[in-house]
Design an enzyme around this catalytic site. Structure first.
Site, short mmCIF file in Angstrom:
data_model
loop_
_atom_site.label_atom_id
_atom_site.label_comp_id
_atom_site.label_asym_id
_atom_site.label_seq_id
_atom_site.Cartn_x
_atom_site.Cartn_y
_atom_site.Cartn_z
N GLY A 1 7.49 -2.20 -3.36
CA GLY A 1 6.67 -3.34 -2.89
C GLY A 1 6.79 -3.45 -1.26
O GLY A 1 6.24 -4.56 -0.90
N SER A 2 7.30 -2.66 -0.49
CA SER A 2 7.50 -2.72 0.75
C SER A 2 6.46 -2.22 1.84
O SER A 2 6.15 -2.30 2.88
CB SER A 2 8.89 -2.45 1.33
OG SER A 2 8.96 -0.86 1.06
N GLY A 3 5.63 -1.54 1.03
CA GLY A 3 4.24 -1.23 1.83
C GLY A 3 4.42 0.44 2.55
O GLY A 3 3.68 0.85 3.07
N LEU A 4 5.50 1.01 2.08
CA LEU A 4 5.78 2.56 2.73
C LEU A 4 5.34 3.48 1.54
O LEU A 4 5.86 4.58 1.93
CB LEU A 4 7.28 2.71 3.29
CG LEU A 4 7.47 1.59 4.26
CD1 LEU A 4 9.06 1.84 4.83
CD2 LEU A 4 6.61 1.77 5.38
N GLY A 5 4.80 3.11 0.74
CA GLY A 5 4.22 4.33 -0.16
C GLY A 5 5.65 4.56 -1.13
O GLY A 5 5.65 5.61 -1.80
N SER B 1 6.71 3.80 -4.43
CA SER B 1 6.54 4.29 -5.85
C SER B 1 5.99 5.50 -5.81
O SER B 1 6.42 6.53 -6.55
CB SER B 1 5.61 3.02 -6.60
OG SER B 1 6.33 1.95 -6.58
N GLU C 1 0.41 8.50 -12.07
CA GLU C 1 0.57 6.71 -11.68
C GLU C 1 -0.74 6.23 -12.19
O GLU C 1 -0.84 5.38 -12.50
CB GLU C 1 0.75 6.71 -10.16
CG GLU C 1 2.07 6.84 -9.72
CD GLU C 1 2.01 6.43 -8.28
OE1 GLU C 1 2.16 5.05 -8.11
OE2 GLU C 1 1.96 7.21 -7.35
N ASP D 1 -0.54 8.08 -0.49
CA ASP D 1 0.67 8.26 -0.39
C ASP D 1 1.25 9.54 -1.10
O ASP D 1 2.21 10.14 -0.62
CB ASP D 1 1.51 7.07 -1.32
CG ASP D 1 1.17 5.80 -0.68
OD1 ASP D 1 0.78 5.61 0.54
OD2 ASP D 1 1.08 4.67 -1.62
#
Length: 340
Positions: free
Chosen positions: A109-113, A115, A147, A159
């Protein structure tokens, strides 16, 4: 045998959100991103014990199952299970047992892709173990399908392709899952300067990107003009960013990011909040010429373009918000796999 893989996380520089359906299906999307020296890693160890053991080391989560062709999805290690289930369905294999271990260098959930990059890394480890004939586009599309279709997780397309291909890429997204990855040949001194001037800041908050993305998609489906026009502008931002990087017009990058920050907030509610706005305003007051929320928004990482030597003052000014800055380097490689 031990089979390993690692795939790099990415910084989205421009066009974020235009890779999400139905916008890209109807209008075409464009994104510019760059991979960095933070990774998602996967290791498969053959154990010969008739068990399937899954362990996410960064989350301190683990499960062990008797050998099965399909593992139950229960919101616990579902990314790991989802990849195994799909691989077993499409490329069935018999094994006397294995342990799959994963680790990601940034929080979920940190925004760097994180998952999607993790899914790419896990796919890569199975591709290495089974010697599957899958190329870069195949792996990225395969990870996307796991996904979005198998696990029903909302999100975009960038991503998986960033993690698989690596480097600085201008990506185009169209209907029917068509993706074109255009690697950019940027002079090394321009990349060195960008790396020096771009501050990566973690707000110490995470967010569930799926909720924001679902609303963003709904806004397009319902023909909400403000959201659609914002996405048009973000797509144009990707073109402007590409030109600035290729020509070495680095002073333009902050301005381009600043324009994108304003447009991003118009796409859906929850992308920004009081904390994000306060962080952004403080960074600009102390020398940053622009910045953006990484990923879907709502929290996680932010990036700021700090010309000259302003990043030191910007970094100091943001300490009051309780976040941390992360050191990184741009990397040219994408997914790597090997066996020992």
């Amino acid at each position: 045998m031990i089979h390993r893989s690692k795939a790099p996380l990415r910084i989205g520089l421009a066009g974020g959100g235009t890779d999400v359906s139905p916008y890209c299906d109807e209008f075409g999307g464009a994104i510019l991103n760059a991979t960095i020296s933070l990774n998602a890693s996967a290791t498969i160890e053959q154990t010969n014990d008739g068990k399937i053991t899954l362990e996410a080391m960064d989350r301190s989560e683990a499960e062990t199952h008797d050998w099965s062709e399909s593992l139950p999805l229960n919101h616990h290690l579902d990314l790991l299970k989802g990849v195994y289930n799909r691989i077993q369905k499409d490329y069935p294999f018999k094994n006397e047992g294995f342990k799959l271990t994963t680790y990601v260098d940034a929080p979920a959930g940190s925004g760097l892709g994180t998952s999607s990059t993790l899914v790419v890394a896990i796919v890569g480890a199975f591709v290495e173990m089974l010697q599957l004939p899958l190329g870069e586009y195949d792996i990225a599309h395969y990870a996307y399908g796991i996904e979005r279709s198998d696990l029903q997780l909302a999100g975009g397309r960038q991503d998986q392709y960033a993690a698989t291909f690596g480097g600085v890429n201008y990506m185009e997204f169209y209907a029917n899952d068509k993706v074109i990855v255009n690697p950019l040949r940027i002079r090394q001194r321009y990349l060195d300067e960008l790396e020096n001037d771009l501050l990566l800041y973690y707000t110490s908050t995470s967010r569930e990107s799926a909720k924001i993305i679902v609303e963003q998609s709904k806004n397009v489906t319902e023909k909400k003009s403000q959201s659609i026009e914002a996405m048009h502008q973000l797509k144009q931002q990707a073109l402007l960013m590409k030109e600035a990087l290729l020509k070495g017009q680095l002073d333009e990058i902050g301005r381009i990011l600043d324009i994108g920050f304003e447009q991003k907030r118009r796409m859906a509610s929850g992308i920004n909040n009081e904390l994000i706005d306060a962080i952004y305003d403080t960074a600009k007051k102390n020398g940053a010429s622009g910045g953006k929320i990484s990923g879907a928004g709502g929290g996680g990482f932010m990036i700021f373009y700090c010309p000259g030597t302003t990043k030191y003052k910007v970094r100091e000014s943001l300490e009051q918000f309780g976040g941390t800055h992360r050191n990184y380097q741009f990397v040219k490689h994408g997914l790597k796999t090997w066996s020992v």
